[in-house]
Design an enzyme around this catalytic site. Structure first.
Site, mmCIF file in Angstrom:
data_model
loop_
_atom_site.group_PDB
_atom_site.id
_atom_site.type_symbol
_atom_site.label_atom_id
_atom_site.label_comp_id
_atom_site.label_asym_id
_atom_site.label_seq_id
_atom_site.Cartn_x
_atom_site.Cartn_y
_atom_site.Cartn_z
ATOM 1 N N PHE A 1 -3.333 4.928 -10.922
ATOM 2 C CA PHE A 1 -2.538 6.152 -9.960
ATOM 3 C C PHE A 1 -3.178 6.435 -9.165
ATOM 4 C CE2 PHE A 1 1.998 5.605 -12.013
ATOM 5 C CZ PHE A 1 2.174 4.171 -12.137
ATOM 6 N N TRP B 1 9.710 4.254 0.632
ATOM 7 C CA TRP B 1 10.433 4.135 0.094
ATOM 8 C C TRP B 1 11.710 4.520 0.885
ATOM 9 C CZ3 TRP B 1 7.963 2.613 -4.024
ATOM 10 C CH2 TRP B 1 6.552 3.058 -4.402
ATOM 11 N N ARG C 1 0.022 13.502 -13.147
ATOM 12 C CA ARG C 1 -0.537 12.518 -12.166
ATOM 13 C C ARG C 1 -1.200 13.162 -11.486
ATOM 14 N NH1 ARG C 1 4.981 10.525 -12.706
ATOM 15 N NH2 ARG C 1 5.764 11.540 -10.276
ATOM 16 N N ASP D 1 -0.015 5.450 -1.694
ATOM 17 C CA ASP D 1 -0.702 6.777 -1.465
ATOM 18 C C ASP D 1 -2.260 6.466 -0.815
ATOM 19 O OD1 ASP D 1 1.899 7.525 -2.645
ATOM 20 O OD2 ASP D 1 0.641 8.535 -4.822
ATOM 21 N N MET E 1 0.749 -1.528 -0.284
ATOM 22 C CA MET E 1 -0.082 0.588 -0.199
ATOM 23 C C MET E 1 0.920 1.610 -0.028
ATOM 24 S SD MET E 1 -2.815 1.081 2.947
ATOM 25 C CE MET E 1 -1.277 1.409 4.261
#
Length: 432
Positions: A74, A260, A137, A17, A15
């Protein structure tokens, strides 16, 4: 071992954003970037969850799947129109396997908030507005002055981050209005969100150069955001892709406690999952400053008070899990340590600076982060510890968020301060 007790996380898979945050027909809906197949990024769908109170969440079926193995759904947002829920999102096509634009903006609709139908006329925005745009995006849509307003994250020539503005009367036909904001410290901007609090327009956005969420506050006038103040929305290492809810009478934001920076070190992958959402927070403006505090609904998590003291010292807590809240009120300076014999997180407050040290927090390591703060007659720190994360709030004003992975229970608490009142509350497991 590391599954959260009161934070939202995927039972399995990856999971990132938060997407499509919306209060719709009496319930809070949260969508999110999701890979149900494995605890790594890829095969991105829109996961879905619902809550009555922002605290207790229930998993729902996946809302949106990509049409092809080389595609992805996205980030984006959700709005209500004519009693229906609309999702506005970026559709991604891997350019190594597909021709045409790799990122386009699309719409899906639902009448019941569970089953979503993609618009036959997708994409509603088929290409970036100009040459040199290398990111396009994360549409965030809000209603403003009788029209729909979309902000999009972008970048120019791999050198400068940009936020683009579009407007629409119907969510399907969009007019490009121009670049409203640029940030020269990053090559692209992700997950922008433009909200109005009182008389201020506030742009919230994430930058890839530092994996941080920033804000710029001022006035949107004649197609440009005239910035009066800017700063970090969170001063920790692991808060990213923040988004506010559509349809609420206050500004509530949730971010991803991001994976990240140290993904390879995160032991949750061995448990088959990866990714945690932050606690919901309320944003408000006071004395021309943007401030953040935990939502009041989190008070309902308190099961019992396990400890309290009005003096300095080192104390053993009667806790069996890393699942509790510390409320510490003090005057002047303080050093607060929470941990065990080999692991700890340290919070230090001097006259005008707050420092949080997570370097010895657990197996994934950590960093030292600091922020300038305003001293008050009585200061207050609220700390939320939950298995693999810790979030700090100082004076209902600023926040620090970290992913941590202690191998043992943080059952030792040490506090040094001249005047202090400290309470510890065991918190409910929302997943039982």
């Amino acid at each position: 071992m590391f599954k959260p007790n009161y934070h939202f996380f995927p039972i399995t898979g990856w999971m990132n954003d938060p997407n499509g945050l919306i209060f719709w027909k009496g319930k809070y809906h949260m969508f999110y970037q999701y890979n149900p197949r494995k605890p790594e990024w890829g095969n991105i769908c829109w996961g879905h969850a619902v809550s009555d109170d922002l605290v207790h969440w229930r998993h729902l079926p996946v809302a949106l799947y990509p049409d092809d193995e080389t595609h992805g759904v996205f980030s984006g947002s959700a709005v209500e129109k004519d009693g229906k829920m609309f999702l506005v999102y970026t559709y991604y096509r891997d350019p190594t396997h597909n021709k045409g634009e790799k990122e386009t903006q699309c719409v899906a609709m639902s009448e019941n908030g569970l089953d979503f139908v993609k618009y036959d006329g997708n994409p509603v925005i088929s290409k970036p507005p100009e040459e040199g745009t290398h990111a396009f995006r994360d549409p965030k849509v809000n209603r403003s002055n009788g029209e729909w307003r979309m902000v999009l994250g972008s970048g120019k020539d791999e050198k400068i981050g940009r936020v683009l503005l579009y407007t629409s009367d119907d969510l399907f036909h969009w007019k490009y209005e121009g670049v409203i904001f640029e940030d020269e410290t990053t090559k692209e901007i992700e997950c922008p969100d433009l909200v109005r609090i009182g008389e201020k327009d506030i742009l919230i956005y994430s930058i890839t150069s530092t994996n941080s969420v920033l804000f710029s506050m001022g006035e949107l006038k004649e197609g440009k955001l005239n910035v009066e103040k800017r700063g970090l929305l969170d001063h920790g290492t692991d808060f990213y892709a923040a988004q506010t809810f559509f349809g609420t009478d206050r500004v509530v934001v949730i971010g991803w406690l991001q994976s990240w920076l140290r993904t390879g070190l995160y032991p949750t992958k061995r448990e088959g999952w990866n990714g945690v959402m932050s606690l919901p927070r309320e944003l408000y403006v006071e004395n021309n400053e943007l401030k953040v505090k935990p939502v009041d609904e989190l008070l309902a998590l308190r099961k019992r008070k396990v400890f309290e003291t009005a003096k300095s010292g080192t104390f053993l807590l009667d806790v069996k899990e890393n699942s509790y809240e510390i409320v510490c009120e003090f005057s002047g300076e303080i050093e607060l340590r929470m941990g065990n014999e080999s692991e700890e997180v340290v919070i230090t407050k001097s006259r005008d600076e707050l420092i949080v040290d997570t370097t010895r927090s657990g197996v994934s390591g950590g960093e030292v982060r600091k922020s300038t703060v305003e001293d008050e007659a009585t200061n207050r720190i609220r700390a939320f510890l939950d298995s693999c994360s810790v979030e700090f709030f100082f004076n209902d004003s600023i926040a620090f968020s970290f992913r941590i992975h202690p191998e043992n229970v943080y059952n030792i608490l040490s506090v040094k301060s001249n005047q202090v009142k400290l309470e510890v509350f065991e918190l409910e497991n929302i997943w039982l």
